[in-house]
Write an enzyme that holds these catalytic residues in place. Sequence first.
Site, PDB file in Angstrom:
ATOM      1  N   HIS A 231      82.941 -25.013  -4.462  1.00  0.00           N
ATOM      2  CA  HIS A 231      82.423 -24.620  -3.156  1.00  0.00           C
ATOM      3  C   HIS A 231      83.181 -23.434  -2.569  1.00  0.00           C
ATOM      4  CE1 HIS A 231      80.642 -28.948  -2.711  1.00  0.00           C
ATOM      5  NE2 HIS A 231      79.952 -28.181  -3.533  1.00  0.00           N
TER       6      HIS A 231
ATOM      7  N   CYS B 183      83.061  -1.096   6.197  1.00  0.00           N
ATOM      8  CA  CYS B 183      81.671  -0.618   6.093  1.00  0.00           C
ATOM      9  C   CYS B 183      80.821  -1.091   7.273  1.00  0.00           C
ATOM     10  CB  CYS B 183      81.045  -1.091   4.772  1.00  0.00           C
ATOM     11  SG  CYS B 183      80.496  -2.810   4.800  1.00  0.00           S
TER      12      CYS B 183
ATOM     13  N   SER C 165      86.265 -38.465  -3.338  1.00  0.00           N
ATOM     14  CA  SER C 165      84.962 -37.859  -3.036  1.00  0.00           C
ATOM     15  C   SER C 165      83.932 -38.960  -2.830  1.00  0.00           C
ATOM     16  CB  SER C 165      84.510 -36.948  -4.186  1.00  0.00           C
ATOM     17  OG  SER C 165      83.194 -36.494  -3.943  1.00  0.00           O
ATOM     18  N   SER C 166      83.080 -38.759  -1.826  1.00  0.00           N
ATOM     19  CA  SER C 166      81.999 -39.723  -1.607  1.00  0.00           C
ATOM     20  C   SER C 166      80.896 -39.526  -2.657  1.00  0.00           C
ATOM     21  CB  SER C 166      81.417 -39.544  -0.204  1.00  0.00           C
ATOM     22  OG  SER C 166      80.907 -38.222  -0.074  1.00  0.00           O
TER      23      SER C 166
ATOM     24  N   ILE D 292      95.276 -41.890  -2.646  1.00  0.00           N
ATOM     25  CA  ILE D 292      95.434 -41.038  -3.832  1.00  0.00           C
ATOM     26  C   ILE D 292      96.892 -40.614  -4.045  1.00  0.00           C
ATOM     27  CG2 ILE D 292      94.853 -38.752  -4.751  1.00  0.00           C
ATOM     28  CD1 ILE D 292      92.134 -39.191  -3.126  1.00  0.00           C
TER      29      ILE D 292
HETATM   30  P1  NAD Z   1      83.626 -36.643   1.673  1.00  0.00           P
HETATM   31  O1  NAD Z   1      84.236 -36.430   3.026  1.00  0.00           O
HETATM   32  O2  NAD Z   1      82.176 -36.841   1.578  1.00  0.00           O
HETATM   33  O3  NAD Z   1      84.320 -37.894   0.996  1.00  0.00           O
HETATM   34  C1  NAD Z   1      85.711 -38.064   0.997  1.00  0.00           C
HETATM   35  C2  NAD Z   1      85.997 -39.460   0.499  1.00  0.00           C
HETATM   36  O4  NAD Z   1      87.405 -39.556   0.321  1.00  0.00           O
HETATM   37  C3  NAD Z   1      85.584 -40.564   1.473  1.00  0.00           C
HETATM   38  O5  NAD Z   1      84.643 -41.402   0.843  1.00  0.00           O
HETATM   39  C4  NAD Z   1      86.896 -41.300   1.772  1.00  0.00           C
HETATM   40  O6  NAD Z   1      86.764 -42.701   1.727  1.00  0.00           O
HETATM   41  C5  NAD Z   1      87.820 -40.871   0.660  1.00  0.00           C
HETATM   42  N1  NAD Z   1      89.217 -40.754   1.037  1.00  0.00           N
HETATM   43  C6  NAD Z   1      89.734 -40.131   2.140  1.00  0.00           C
HETATM   44  N2  NAD Z   1      91.084 -40.142   2.092  1.00  0.00           N
HETATM   45  C7  NAD Z   1      91.429 -40.810   0.961  1.00  0.00           C
HETATM   46  C8  NAD Z   1      92.685 -41.157   0.366  1.00  0.00           C
HETATM   47  N3  NAD Z   1      93.844 -40.811   0.920  1.00  0.00           N
HETATM   48  N4  NAD Z   1      92.667 -41.864  -0.805  1.00  0.00           N
HETATM   49  C9  NAD Z   1      91.482 -42.232  -1.386  1.00  0.00           C
HETATM   50  N5  NAD Z   1      90.281 -41.912  -0.864  1.00  0.00           N
HETATM   51  C10 NAD Z   1      90.254 -41.209   0.289  1.00  0.00           C
HETATM   52  O7  NAD Z   1      84.107 -35.403   0.795  1.00  0.00           O
HETATM   53  P2  NAD Z   1      83.482 -34.740  -0.520  1.00  0.00           P
HETATM   54  O8  NAD Z   1      82.901 -35.782  -1.396  1.00  0.00           O
HETATM   55  O9  NAD Z   1      84.505 -33.811  -1.015  1.00  0.00           O
HETATM   56  O10 NAD Z   1      82.222 -33.867  -0.049  1.00  0.00           O
HETATM   57  C11 NAD Z   1      82.148 -33.212   1.162  1.00  0.00           C
HETATM   58  C12 NAD Z   1      82.194 -31.719   1.232  1.00  0.00           C
HETATM   59  O11 NAD Z   1      83.279 -31.519   2.090  1.00  0.00           O
HETATM   60  C13 NAD Z   1      82.521 -30.865   0.051  1.00  0.00           C
HETATM   61  O12 NAD Z   1      81.473 -29.959  -0.050  1.00  0.00           O
HETATM   62  C14 NAD Z   1      83.803 -30.073   0.435  1.00  0.00           C
HETATM   63  O13 NAD Z   1      83.630 -28.700   0.174  1.00  0.00           O
HETATM   64  C15 NAD Z   1      83.895 -30.267   1.897  1.00  0.00           C
HETATM   65  N6  NAD Z   1      85.222 -30.442   2.563  1.00  0.00           N
HETATM   66  C16 NAD Z   1      86.352 -29.934   2.030  1.00  0.00           C
HETATM   67  C17 NAD Z   1      87.576 -30.155   2.669  1.00  0.00           C
HETATM   68  C18 NAD Z   1      88.808 -29.563   2.048  1.00  0.00           C
HETATM   69  O14 NAD Z   1      88.726 -28.507   1.424  1.00  0.00           O
HETATM   70  N7  NAD Z   1      89.969 -30.216   2.197  1.00  0.00           N
HETATM   71  C19 NAD Z   1      87.646 -30.891   3.840  1.00  0.00           C
HETATM   72  C20 NAD Z   1      86.455 -31.400   4.380  1.00  0.00           C
HETATM   73  C21 NAD Z   1      85.253 -31.176   3.710  1.00  0.00           C
END
Ligand code: NAD
Length: 236
Positions: free
Chosen positions: A114, A143, A181-182, A225
């Site tokens: 992304h 530009c 990741s969800s 994690i």
């Molecule tokens: P998501 O927010 O949909 O899911 C995150 C998941 O991580 C949740 O289900 C949650 O239960 C789990 N989680 C949170 N903290 C945790 C931990 N310490 N240990 C274990 N599990 C934990 O995120 P996604 O699936 O990455 O998709 C969402 C979009 O969000 C992506 O497109 C991404 O680009 C963007 N995003 C990125 C950031 C970043 O760069 N840090 C932050 C927010 C969103």
Amino acid sequence: MLKKWLDEANYTVVFTGAGMSTESGLPDFRSSNQGLWRQKDPSEIASTDALNTNVNEFIEFYRERVLGVKEYLPHKGHYILAEWEKQSNIQSIITQNVDGFHQLAGSNRVAELHGTLQELHCQRCGKIYDSNEYVKKEYHCNCGGVLRPSIVLFGETLPEEAFQLALSEAQKADLFIVLGSSLSVTPANQFPLIAKESGAKLVIVNQEKTEMDLYADQVVNDRKIGELLQELNISI
Ligand code: NAD
């Protein structure tokens, strides 16, 4: 189980989402209590439409996000993954994150599906700038074009190079580990399935259940994690 599989695997690929960085302090998008999307509607602001029609609100939203990322640092878990790459315990990382923390921690083989908030580019001519331009409130290229973060907006396709790297890594993996990741964003969420179909063991470490859990060989819901990686790091 995960420890044994890590020891036995010849080609381990790690797939990270926003949950990888919550222990750095950055909120994720979809957690029920404090996700980012709770405050704003993503399709309205993080989109090419907003960039074209509502550029001031777009810049305001992303300036906050650029500043947000700069407030935090990679945590121990990011550094452990970078160390594991050097020791060939893992081969690469596919990430949905836009914070750039894997590279900051020293990981080299990273497919940023992304894009990244660490960089901006001109929407008109493509020239690349450091995201510090937003900190300095500089929003235009020489530009005259608008500077935008080098992330994938709603309405845009994934960067070709990152997509191809992710695809070949998912196909090569014999162990594929999802961290935080969800698995609800398409097409990124197809990579765990591609890995599984190509013969990898699939492990999902996520505090909430995901729709892909039924395809996993192991699901870990009850561990943070960072803590899990530190524990595995001691025994690896
Ligand atoms: P998501 O927010 O949909 O899911 C995150 C998941 O991580 C949740 O289900 C949650 O239960 C789990 N989680 C949170 N903290 C945790 C931990 N310490 N240990 C274990 N599990 C934990 O995120 P996604 O699936 O990455 O998709 C969402 C979009 O969000 C992506 O497109 C991404 O680009 C963007 N995003 C990125 C950031 C970043 O760069 N840090 C932050 C927010 C969103």
